[in-house]
Design a protein around this motif. Structure first.
Motif, PDB file in Angstrom:
ATOM      1  N   UNK A   1       0.824  -1.216   0.000  1.00 51.61           N
ATOM      2  CA  UNK A   1       0.000   0.000   0.000  1.00 51.61           C
ATOM      3  C   UNK A   1       0.857   1.265   0.000  1.00 51.61           C
ATOM      4  N   UNK A   2       2.045   1.207   0.567  1.00 50.45           N
ATOM      5  CA  UNK A   2       2.918   2.376   0.605  1.00 50.45           C
ATOM      6  C   UNK A   2       3.769   2.556  -0.634  1.00 50.45           C
ATOM      7  N   UNK A   3       3.637   1.652  -1.610  1.00 50.73           N
ATOM      8  CA  UNK A   3       4.436   1.687  -2.829  1.00 50.73           C
ATOM      9  C   UNK A   3       3.553   1.995  -4.040  1.00 50.73           C
ATOM     10  N   UNK A   4       4.176   2.449  -5.083  1.00 47.01           N
ATOM     11  CA  UNK A   4       3.502   2.541  -6.368  1.00 47.01           C
ATOM     12  C   UNK A   4       3.750   1.238  -7.112  1.00 47.01           C
ATOM     13  N   UNK A   5       2.714   0.502  -7.422  1.00 47.77           N
ATOM     14  CA  UNK A   5       2.855  -0.789  -8.084  1.00 47.77           C
ATOM     15  C   UNK A   5       2.604  -0.602  -9.574  1.00 47.77           C
ATOM     16  N   UNK A   6       3.585  -1.012 -10.375  1.00 48.48           N
ATOM     17  CA  UNK A   6       3.525  -0.855 -11.824  1.00 48.48           C
ATOM     18  C   UNK A   6       3.470  -2.241 -12.457  1.00 48.48           C
ATOM     19  N   UNK A   7       2.399  -2.517 -13.168  1.00 49.48           N
ATOM     20  CA  UNK A   7       2.273  -3.746 -13.960  1.00 49.48           C
ATOM     21  C   UNK A   7       2.108  -3.300 -15.410  1.00 49.48           C
ATOM     22  N   UNK A   8       3.203  -3.205 -16.177  1.00 56.69           N
ATOM     23  CA  UNK A   8       3.139  -2.555 -17.487  1.00 56.69           C
ATOM     24  C   UNK A   8       2.194  -3.205 -18.479  1.00 56.69           C
ATOM     25  N   UNK A   9       1.902  -4.492 -18.286  1.00 55.79           N
ATOM     26  CA  UNK A   9       1.011  -5.182 -19.213  1.00 55.79           C
ATOM     27  C   UNK A   9       1.150  -6.680 -19.062  1.00 55.79           C
ATOM     28  N   UNK A  10       0.352  -7.448 -19.775  1.00 55.21           N
ATOM     29  CA  UNK A  10       0.464  -8.908 -19.708  1.00 55.21           C
ATOM     30  C   UNK A  10       1.852  -9.381 -20.152  1.00 55.21           C
ATOM     31  N   UNK A  11       2.436 -10.267 -19.353  1.00 52.66           N
ATOM     32  CA  UNK A  11       3.780 -10.770 -19.656  1.00 52.66           C
ATOM     33  C   UNK A  11       3.854 -12.292 -19.660  1.00 52.66           C
ATOM     34  N   UNK A  12       2.735 -12.966 -19.371  1.00 52.22           N
ATOM     35  CA  UNK A  12       2.721 -14.434 -19.291  1.00 52.22           C
ATOM     36  C   UNK A  12       1.386 -14.954 -19.826  1.00 52.22           C
ATOM     37  N   UNK A  13       1.435 -16.061 -20.594  1.00 51.08           N
ATOM     38  CA  UNK A  13       2.599 -16.744 -21.185  1.00 51.08           C
ATOM     39  C   UNK A  13       3.122 -15.964 -22.392  1.00 51.08           C
ATOM     40  N   UNK A  14       4.397 -16.068 -22.636  1.00 48.18           N
ATOM     41  CA  UNK A  14       5.056 -15.203 -23.611  1.00 48.18           C
ATOM     42  C   UNK A  14       4.439 -15.231 -25.011  1.00 48.18           C
TER      43      UNK A  14
END
Length: 226
Positions: A168-181
């Motif tokens: 909660x104290x961090x900025x969480x970045x999930x740039x996009x789908x990465x799995x399965x390649x």
């Protein structure tokens, strides 16, 4: 400004084999990060021999692996994890291992640089374990880190609204789908950064044959320190 990246190598076997680390090295070279957290760099059984050949890393990518002490001489990482960085950063860096709780053996690696701590992680398969591991990591980051902390790796979490409560104290970045390649659907790979760090841009890397080199695509982010 730094370009950070995270990449699960899947033991350099692509989706089904054969073992072909030159493909992963080509991906890292094309990605051209300043610092990259790697997961599954060693084979899992027996002496955990390195799957990514140490002797090829510098010549193929221009990066060097962090010095990890207390592991087998035949292993590149600890619990399959290591961090690569540019040589001038390695001269300033220290690394420590962070044991993690859970149903299966897991650990993180923390790279300390002046004014920045990078923690490479590969969380467990069970959400209860992931929650316990993130709680441990955020507590440890507060003790060992500088003012600025980045955690990045394979979070093994497909939800954005569950399992990440300790961040909660961090900025969480999930740039996009990465799995399965080959046909990415899930955002397993993430970057969690201190909120005083500036995110300039981020993405999922699809080039240099990345769809064939591992079951994960690498993610990346450009950040600026205050």
């Amino acid at each position: 400004m730094l370009k950070l990246a995270s990449y699960n190598l899947h033991k350099c076997r692509g989706l089904t084999g054969p073992h072909a680390p030159e493909r992963n090295l080509a991906v890292i070279r094309a990605l051209d990060p300043d610092i990259i957290a790697l997961q599954e760099v060693d084979f899992r059984l027996g002496p955990r021999i390195e799957a990514l050949p140490r002797k090829l890393i510098l010549s193929e990518t221009g990066l060097v692996p962090a010095d990890i002490f207390g592991t087998s001489e035949s292993s590149l990482g600890w619990h399959g994890q290591t961090i690569l960085m540019r040589p001038h950063l390695a001269a300033q860096a220290t690394l420590r291992r962070l044991p993690l709780p859970g149903l299966e053996p897991r650990g993180a690696v923390a790279l300390r640089l002046p004014h920045l701590t990078i923690i490479g992680i590969h969380l467990g398969l069970a959400r209860s374990s992931r929650r316990a591991q993130l709680a441990r990591l955020t507590a440890q980051a507060a003790r060992i880190g500088s003012d600025h902390v980045v955690m990045m790796g394979d979070f093994n979490e497909w939800r954005d609204d569950r399992g990440l409560e300790s961040l909660a104290g961090f900025r969480v970045v999930a740039p996009g789908p990465s799995y399965p390649a080959p046909m990415p659907q899930l955002r397993f790979d993430r970057i969690a950064m201190s909120r005083d760090l500036t995110l300039l841009e981020a993405g999922v890397f699809h080039g240099a044959g990345a769809r064939d080199a591992s079951d994960h695509l690498p993610i990346w982010a450009r950040i600026a320190l205050p």
